[in-house]
Design an enzyme around this catalytic site. Structure first.
Site, PDB file in Angstrom:
ATOM      1  N   LYS A 261       7.760   1.004  -0.095  1.00  0.00           N
ATOM      2  CA  LYS A 261       8.146   0.389  -1.377  1.00  0.00           C
ATOM      3  C   LYS A 261       9.296   1.133  -2.044  1.00  0.00           C
ATOM      4  CE  LYS A 261       4.175   1.056  -3.156  1.00  0.00           C
ATOM      5  NZ  LYS A 261       3.699   1.846  -1.998  1.00  0.00           N
TER       6      LYS A 261
ATOM      7  N   GLU B 267       6.948   3.028  -9.252  1.00  0.00           N
ATOM      8  CA  GLU B 267       5.558   3.353  -9.600  1.00  0.00           C
ATOM      9  C   GLU B 267       5.090   2.581 -10.836  1.00  0.00           C
ATOM     10  OE1 GLU B 267       3.849   4.784  -7.447  1.00  0.00           O
ATOM     11  OE2 GLU B 267       5.186   6.106  -6.316  1.00  0.00           O
TER      12      GLU B 267
ATOM     13  N   SER C 266       0.846  -1.204   0.000  1.00  0.00           N
ATOM     14  CA  SER C 266       0.000   0.000   0.000  1.00  0.00           C
ATOM     15  C   SER C 266       0.878   1.249   0.000  1.00  0.00           C
ATOM     16  CB  SER C 266      -0.886   0.016   1.244  1.00  0.00           C
ATOM     17  OG  SER C 266      -0.083   0.213   2.404  1.00  0.00           O
TER      18      SER C 266
ATOM     19  N   GLN D 291       2.696   0.690 -11.394  1.00  0.00           N
ATOM     20  CA  GLN D 291       1.255   0.676 -11.669  1.00  0.00           C
ATOM     21  C   GLN D 291       0.854   1.753 -12.672  1.00  0.00           C
ATOM     22  OE1 GLN D 291       2.522   1.640  -8.711  1.00  0.00           O
ATOM     23  NE2 GLN D 291       1.708   3.677  -8.328  1.00  0.00           N
TER      24      GLN D 291
END
Length: 190
Positions: free
Chosen positions: A26, A93, A21, A95
């Site tokens: 991350k 990133e 999340s 995504q």
């Protein structure tokens, strides 16, 4: 990790995915791994989506303001072109990238490169986000990180959006999102 030689004399490549999340660390973990590789003297190329300008136009910056030089790109195909002489590729990133990213990562790993990718595994609605499910399926190694729920202190795996907006893509930090555990996420109390 070490790179084992294969029978052809070339090194083996692999894909590592760091997911979780928002506020789970991350990007911090990605930066940590990439700095260790740089310290070892390996050639590293680092990429981020050009749309992510929250903290810096080009560098990757964690929420804790740890930073590493990167190259902003508008498509995953640019990574293939710019990664020719590298030993290790870092991508943040994930995504936000186009649907070619999993194949790009696979191609580079097949050429013997170590690929380290970080990204949100779920969007604000708790749904798989972008190309992350496909990257997770292709990954050799997966690290799932958790934040701490701001409501109750339990481990948090959800990114709760505090603003009413149905667009999947909304860049932001603590002003827009907060980490929540499953219970507090589904209660959706403000």
């Amino acid at each position: 990790m070490f790179i084992e030689p294969n029978l052809s004399g070339k090194r083996n490549g692999w894909i590592e995915v760091i997911c979780g999340s928002m506020f789970s660390g991350k990007t911090e973990e990605l930066i940590r791994r990439l700095k260790r590789v740089q310290f070892a003297g390996l050639k590293v190329e680092i990429f981020k989506p050009a749309i992510d300008t929250r903290y810096d136009e080009s560098d990757i910056v964690s929420h804790d303001t740890n930073t590493i030089r990167s190259t902003p790109v508008t498509s995953s195909q640019e990574i293939l072109l710019m990664a020719q002489d590298a030993n290790v590729i870092g991508i943040d990133e994930a995504q936000f990238f186009d649907d070619g990213l999993p194949d790009v990562c696979d191609q580079l790993a097949c050429k013997g490169l170590r690929i380290i990718v970080a990204g949100l595994d779920m969007d604000y609605a708790g749904k798989p986000f972008g190309q992350m499910p496909f990257l997770l399926a292709k990954a050799d190694y997966i690290t799932k990180l958790h934040a701490i729920c701001v409501k109750c202190g339990a481990i948090a795996q959800y990114s709760y959006r505090k603003l009413p907006d149905d667009d999947q893509l909304m860049l932001g930090a603590m002003d827009v999102y907060e980490p929540r555990c499953r219970k507090c996420y589904y209660e959706k109390e403000d």
